[in-house]
Design a protein around this motif. Structure first.
Motif, mmCIF file in Angstrom:
data_model
loop_
_atom_site.group_PDB
_atom_site.id
_atom_site.type_symbol
_atom_site.label_atom_id
_atom_site.label_comp_id
_atom_site.label_asym_id
_atom_site.label_seq_id
_atom_site.Cartn_x
_atom_site.Cartn_y
_atom_site.Cartn_z
ATOM 1 N N SER A 195 0.807 -1.220 0.000
ATOM 2 C CA SER A 195 0.000 0.000 0.000
ATOM 3 C C SER A 195 0.835 1.262 0.000
ATOM 4 O O SER A 195 0.443 2.275 -0.576
ATOM 5 C CB SER A 195 -0.930 0.018 1.208
ATOM 6 O OG SER A 195 -0.863 -1.149 1.933
ATOM 7 N N TRP B 72 -5.016 0.461 -2.642
ATOM 8 C CA TRP B 72 -5.413 -0.320 -3.814
ATOM 9 C C TRP B 72 -6.885 -0.680 -3.700
ATOM 10 O O TRP B 72 -7.342 -1.076 -2.632
ATOM 11 C CB TRP B 72 -4.631 -1.638 -3.873
ATOM 12 C CG TRP B 72 -3.192 -1.516 -4.256
ATOM 13 C CD1 TRP B 72 -2.136 -1.434 -3.410
ATOM 14 C CD2 TRP B 72 -2.650 -1.507 -5.580
ATOM 15 N NE1 TRP B 72 -0.958 -1.360 -4.122
ATOM 16 C CE2 TRP B 72 -1.258 -1.403 -5.459
ATOM 17 C CE3 TRP B 72 -3.214 -1.556 -6.860
ATOM 18 C CZ2 TRP B 72 -0.405 -1.365 -6.553
ATOM 19 C CZ3 TRP B 72 -2.375 -1.513 -7.958
ATOM 20 C CH2 TRP B 72 -0.984 -1.412 -7.804
ATOM 21 N N GLU C 269 -8.278 -2.799 -8.948
ATOM 22 C CA GLU C 269 -6.924 -2.457 -9.408
ATOM 23 C C GLU C 269 -5.926 -3.581 -9.127
ATOM 24 O O GLU C 269 -5.133 -3.954 -9.991
ATOM 25 C CB GLU C 269 -6.451 -1.168 -8.717
ATOM 26 C CG GLU C 269 -7.192 0.071 -9.173
ATOM 27 C CD GLU C 269 -6.983 1.264 -8.255
ATOM 28 O OE1 GLU C 269 -7.495 2.343 -8.591
ATOM 29 O OE2 GLU C 269 -6.321 1.123 -7.207
ATOM 30 N N LYS C 270 -6.027 -4.104 -7.922
ATOM 31 C CA LYS C 270 -5.106 -5.166 -7.527
ATOM 32 C C LYS C 270 -5.293 -6.387 -8.433
ATOM 33 O O LYS C 270 -4.321 -6.991 -8.913
ATOM 34 C CB LYS C 270 -5.378 -5.530 -6.063
ATOM 35 C CG LYS C 270 -4.240 -6.200 -5.379
ATOM 36 C CD LYS C 270 -4.536 -6.406 -3.911
ATOM 37 C CE LYS C 270 -3.602 -7.442 -3.353
ATOM 38 N NZ LYS C 270 -3.837 -7.741 -1.953
ATOM 39 N N ARG D 141 0.797 1.980 -5.081
ATOM 40 C CA ARG D 141 -0.225 2.799 -5.740
ATOM 41 C C ARG D 141 -0.084 4.238 -5.274
ATOM 42 O O ARG D 141 -0.146 4.528 -4.067
ATOM 43 C CB ARG D 141 -1.582 2.211 -5.339
ATOM 44 C CG ARG D 141 -2.792 2.873 -5.931
ATOM 45 C CD ARG D 141 -2.988 2.518 -7.381
ATOM 46 N NE ARG D 141 -4.271 3.044 -7.828
ATOM 47 C CZ ARG D 141 -4.457 4.305 -8.195
ATOM 48 N NH1 ARG D 141 -3.454 5.169 -8.210
ATOM 49 N NH2 ARG D 141 -5.656 4.712 -8.580
#
Lengths: 172, 265
Positions: free
Chosen positions: B81, B97, B101-102, B126
């Protein structure tokens, strides 16, 4: 008669090729010799005297550097030919602007500390190469002595020396 | 009027409560995935471009068990993160995230050839926006990659962006001999550019139209990353612009160095 003439020409051609090849085979481009030029002042005839004719001369295409040439000297290591030394030469004035010596595994200056020992008189500063494009920060390290016009690049990942460069002293 | 408002409010609260409970229940129900699978939470997925260039519409993705790709386990743990302490642009704002997205980052990895998935990438995180160039969808530093908001835009090919950033790390890991071989193939001269002495950059010597991207001549690592990106996604363009580099990449990484087209699960 004609056949003998052609054969003669062929023999001369091949012996020249072999001679050229053996030049590269036996040649050792000595780092100390490279460091002795006065970059920005020395002329190309000094290079020719020390190292003979370059293996390749390339005209620079980059707009700001047109009129300059890259003189390349090769060596052979582990059965493979590689470019060992490149000079930047001003074609018109015949002044040698700079030189870059490529470092290979097994060279005495492959490790960073050995460069410090090799150039005992140099007082190196260092900086990270940093932003090399809009999306990438390089962790390669540049060591330089601006008064001597000497610098070398250390790979960020392997921490080994990539190349050593010589140029005219610059204001830091 | 008051009764009407009370009823409407109660209905709204109940609907919200039950939708959450149901969603959680749904997640819970299948939260035990079998070995070799991982759990994907229910999420809303925005429209995006697949690795092979096809457009995928937005959808509500139900919670499900997904088969692990070969790279899943080793890469999932690298998604973090926050940037590491080594990340230089500390003022860039970190972002959490999202599930979507992940998941998309992990899917992208499964479409890339193993040779580019270098183990030396320690962390992927991110961030909101690049402070260097606001059009950057992603950026890299030694062993670290950051994705910005733009990477997840509807018109961006995330796998392609990822490939470019990973290629920077591949270049970083090349030996002197390999870098030298690439330099020759890509017509960079063995001589430091005197106009940028403290950047220690060599001189590019290809014709200006022989680069796949305008920023190619900026540095050898950028040129390398652009060329790897094009080899994977627009090989014809690379072959046309700079065939020597195309051949070098092909020889270096082999015939299997290509994206797995259209397998984005």
């Amino acid at each position: 008669m004609k056949i003998f003439y052609i054969l003669g020409l062929l023999i001369i051609f091949f012996s020249c090729t072999i001679l050229k090849q053996s030049d590269v085979d036996s040649r050792k481009i000595d780092l100390t010799s490279v460091s002795q030029f006065k970059y920005g002042l020395s002329k190309t005839n000094e290079i020719l005297q020390l190292f003979g004719n370059p293996d390749q001369i390339i005209a620079l295409k980059k707009a700001e550097l047109t009129g300059n040439e890259n003189w390349i000297y090769s060596e052979r290591k582990d059965g493979q030919e590689f470019e060992r030394l490149g000079f930047l030469v001003d074609k018109k004035s015949e002044v040698v602007v700079s030189a870059t010596w490529s470092v290979r595994i097994g060279d005495t200056v492959y490790e960073k500390n050995s460069v410090f020992s090799y150039f005992k008189n140099a007082k190196f500063e260092s900086k990270k190469r940093g932003l090399v494009s809009q999306d990438y920060f390089s962790d390669d390290l540049i060591y330089f002595d601006s008064k001597l016009g000497l610098s070398f690049l250390v790979n960020g990942a392997s921490k080994t020396v990539n190349s050593i460069s010589f140029e005219a002293p610059w204001k830091n | 009027m008051r009764i009407c408002l009370t009823i409407t409010f109660s209905l709204f609260i109940s609907a919200f409560f039950y939708s959450n409970v149901l969603a959680k229940g749904n997640n819970k129900k299948i939260n035990k995935c079998s070995a070799g699978e991982h759990f994907v939470n229910a999420h809303y997925r925005k429209s995006y471009i697949r690795t092979d260039g096809t457009k995928v519409s937005s959808a509500n993705v139900k919670a499900h068990c997904q088969l692990n790709s070969k790279s899943y386990l080793s890469w999932n743990e690298r998604i973090s993160s926050n940037p590491s302490n080594l990340w230089l642009r500390k003022h860039e704002k970190a972002k959490k995230w999202t599930e979507e997205e992940k998941n998309r980052v992990l899917e992208s990895l499964s479409d890339l050839p193993p040779a580019i998935l270098t183990g030396s990438v320690r962390a992927i995180f991110r961030l909101e926006k690049s402070t260097i160039y606001d059009q950057n969808p992603a950026a890299g530093e030694a062993g670290e990659i950051a994705f910005y908001d733009l990477a997840f835009g509807p018109k961006e090919n995330l796998t392609r962006i990822f490939a470019h950033e990973l290629a920077h790390e591949v270049y970083r890991q090349l030996s002197n001999v390999e870098k030298d071989q690439y330099r020759k193939a890509a017509d960079w001269l063995l001589v430091k550019n005197p106009q940028a002495t403290l950047l220690y950059e060599l001189i590019p010597n290809r014709d200006s139209d022989a680069y796949v991207a305008n920023d190619g001549p900026e540095s050898m690592t950028e040129d390398f990353s652009n060329n790897i990106e094009y080899f994977l996604f627009e090989p014809e363009t690379l072959q046309k612009k700079t065939p020597k580099v195309y051949n070098w990449i092909k020889e270096k990484f082999g015939d299997t160095f290509s994206i797995t087209k259209g397998t984005n699960k």
